[in-house]
Design an enzyme around this catalytic site. Structure first.
Site, PDB file in Angstrom:
ATOM      1  N   ARG A 223       0.860  -1.184   0.000  1.00 12.40           N
ATOM      2  CA  ARG A 223       0.000   0.000   0.000  1.00 12.40           C
ATOM      3  C   ARG A 223       0.894   1.230   0.000  1.00 12.40           C
ATOM      4  O   ARG A 223       1.999   1.217   0.580  1.00 12.40           O
ATOM      5  CB  ARG A 223      -0.885   0.046   1.245  1.00 12.40           C
ATOM      6  CG  ARG A 223      -2.097  -0.878   1.213  1.00 12.40           C
ATOM      7  CD  ARG A 223      -3.141  -0.437   0.176  1.00 12.40           C
ATOM      8  NE  ARG A 223      -4.332  -1.273   0.195  1.00 12.40           N
ATOM      9  CZ  ARG A 223      -4.536  -2.310  -0.621  1.00 12.40           C
ATOM     10  NH1 ARG A 223      -3.647  -2.653  -1.531  1.00 12.40           N
ATOM     11  NH2 ARG A 223      -5.669  -2.993  -0.553  1.00 12.40           N
ATOM     12  N   HIS A 271      -1.424   0.581  -9.766  1.00 14.78           N
ATOM     13  CA  HIS A 271      -2.064  -0.401  -8.868  1.00 14.78           C
ATOM     14  C   HIS A 271      -2.569  -1.617  -9.663  1.00 14.78           C
ATOM     15  O   HIS A 271      -3.757  -1.979  -9.599  1.00 14.78           O
ATOM     16  CB  HIS A 271      -3.224   0.258  -8.097  1.00 14.78           C
ATOM     17  CG  HIS A 271      -3.567  -0.464  -6.820  1.00 14.78           C
ATOM     18  ND1 HIS A 271      -3.848   0.170  -5.635  1.00 14.78           N
ATOM     19  CD2 HIS A 271      -3.673  -1.793  -6.541  1.00 14.78           C
ATOM     20  CE1 HIS A 271      -4.123  -0.721  -4.693  1.00 14.78           C
ATOM     21  NE2 HIS A 271      -4.022  -1.927  -5.226  1.00 14.78           N
TER      22      HIS A 271
END
Ligand code: NAP
Ligand code: GLV
Length: 308
Positions: A223, A271
């Protein structure tokens, strides 16, 4: 059985249909259509703040992704309801590919050769044997362990670091704060596959990255909240780090004015290191719901205090 569904994704309506096919015994209610029926299960990805309002009969909340940081972050989750996440569901294979791509680029210095090509420069750089190029993986859970095994199979020297001690054939496993320095000192390529929790937020800071050998590479696929971006930029600029590949960011989409976009030693992907494989994920969620209905344990049960 009634299931409430929401996903922050443009394909969410189609995903609800996939869920309905995987779980034909249920009525699937789309929260986005204003359907707020009282339900037995909630299946969601980044739900809005009012998603759980009035849901007093939930038996479980199914998170349509591996990371639960978004759902644990500030939303009024009903207390005492089990929170279950997706485990692997087609993401492990993608993570193997992504990290292998990073490892081979760093090992064979292909980013350096691309920079040389841009200058029409013909120069052979020193060769490193694969077995002496050490890859350190932070997080040896479902995805980290799978990536570690894959890299061992490729012939890399692989280390891992986790909270509790893991045992993975061919991997040197480190655990806890006491063994972090030894882990870092031996990692030519550092891969962060930790969950984002109170304990891991900002963990990729100057102090940690200075613990890596000079010329190391950093791969951020857990993350964005793990990384102190200014520290990474400073250590790339002063030459301590050779490069970074980042797939996750504190702000997504990464703002156009972020200096990360333009840094010559940073490679950015949006991502995608492991994308949701929707059919596999929905089948897994349906199986988990059926197991809960039968009183059986399920993988991926979240410890809310630990945060993963
Ligand atoms: P997981 O199975 O829960 O594994 C988490 C690992 O991190 C475990 O080994 C755990 O240690 C370790 N860990 C947690 N807190 C720690 C701490 N404070 N210190 C050291 N180790 C710690 O999770 P997963 O399924 O592998 O997924 C990992 C993360 O990948 C997700 O949370 C998500 O953020 C990210 N992800 C990203 C993408 C993408 O496309 N970029 C896709 C999917 C997932 P223990 O073994 O001791 O519990
Ligand atoms: C994706 O980032 C996930 O957590 O599944």
């Amino acid at each position: 059985m009634d299931v409430l569904f929401f996903a922050e994704d443009e394909d969410a309506p189609a995903w609800a249909d996939v869920l309905a096919s995987a779980l034909p015994e249920a009525r699937v209610h789309r929260f986005a259509d204003g359907d707020k029926a009282s339900c037995d299960y909630a299946v969601c990805w980044k739900p809005p703040a009012d998603f759980f309002h009035g849901q007093s009969c939930l038996k479980a909340i199914m998170n349509l992704g591996a990371g639960v940081d978004a759902i644990l972050d500030g939303r009024a989750l009903p207390a005492g309801v089990p929170l279950v996440r997706v485990t692997d569901a087609g993401m492990g294979e993608q993570m193997e590919e992504y990290v292998a791509w990073c490892a081979l680029r760093a090992l064979r210095r292909t980013d350096d050769y691309a920079r040389q090509q841009a200058r029409s420069q013909w120069r052979q750089l020193p060769f490193t044997p694969r077995a002496s190029f050490s890859i350190g993986i932070m997080g040896l859970g479902v995805l980290g362990a799978r990536v570690a095994r894959y890299l061992v199979g490729m012939g890399f020297a692989v280390r891992g670091w986790s909270r509790s001690r893991q045992a993975i054939a061919g991997v040197t496993c480190h655990a806890g704060a006491d063994e972090r320095a030894a882990f870092l000192a031996a990692s030519n390529l550092l891969v962060c596959l930790l969950p984002l929790t109170e304990a891991t937020r900002g963990i990729l800071d100057r102090d940690l990255m200075l613990g890596l050998p000079a010329g190391a590479h950093v791969v951020g696929i857990g993350r964005g909240g793990h990384l102190i971006e200014a520290d990474l930029l400073a250590l790339l600029d002063n030459g301590h780090l050779a490069g970074a590949t980042l797939d996750v960011f504190a702000a997504e989409p990464l703002p156009a004015d972020s200096p990360l976009w333009r840094h010559p030693r940073i490679t950015i992907t949006p991502h995608i290191s492991a994308q949701t494989v929707i059919e596999v994920s929905m089948r897994q969620i349906a199986d988990k719901i059926r197991r809960i209905e039968r009183g059986l344990p399920v993988d991926g049960l979240i410890d809310r205090v630990r945060g993963y």
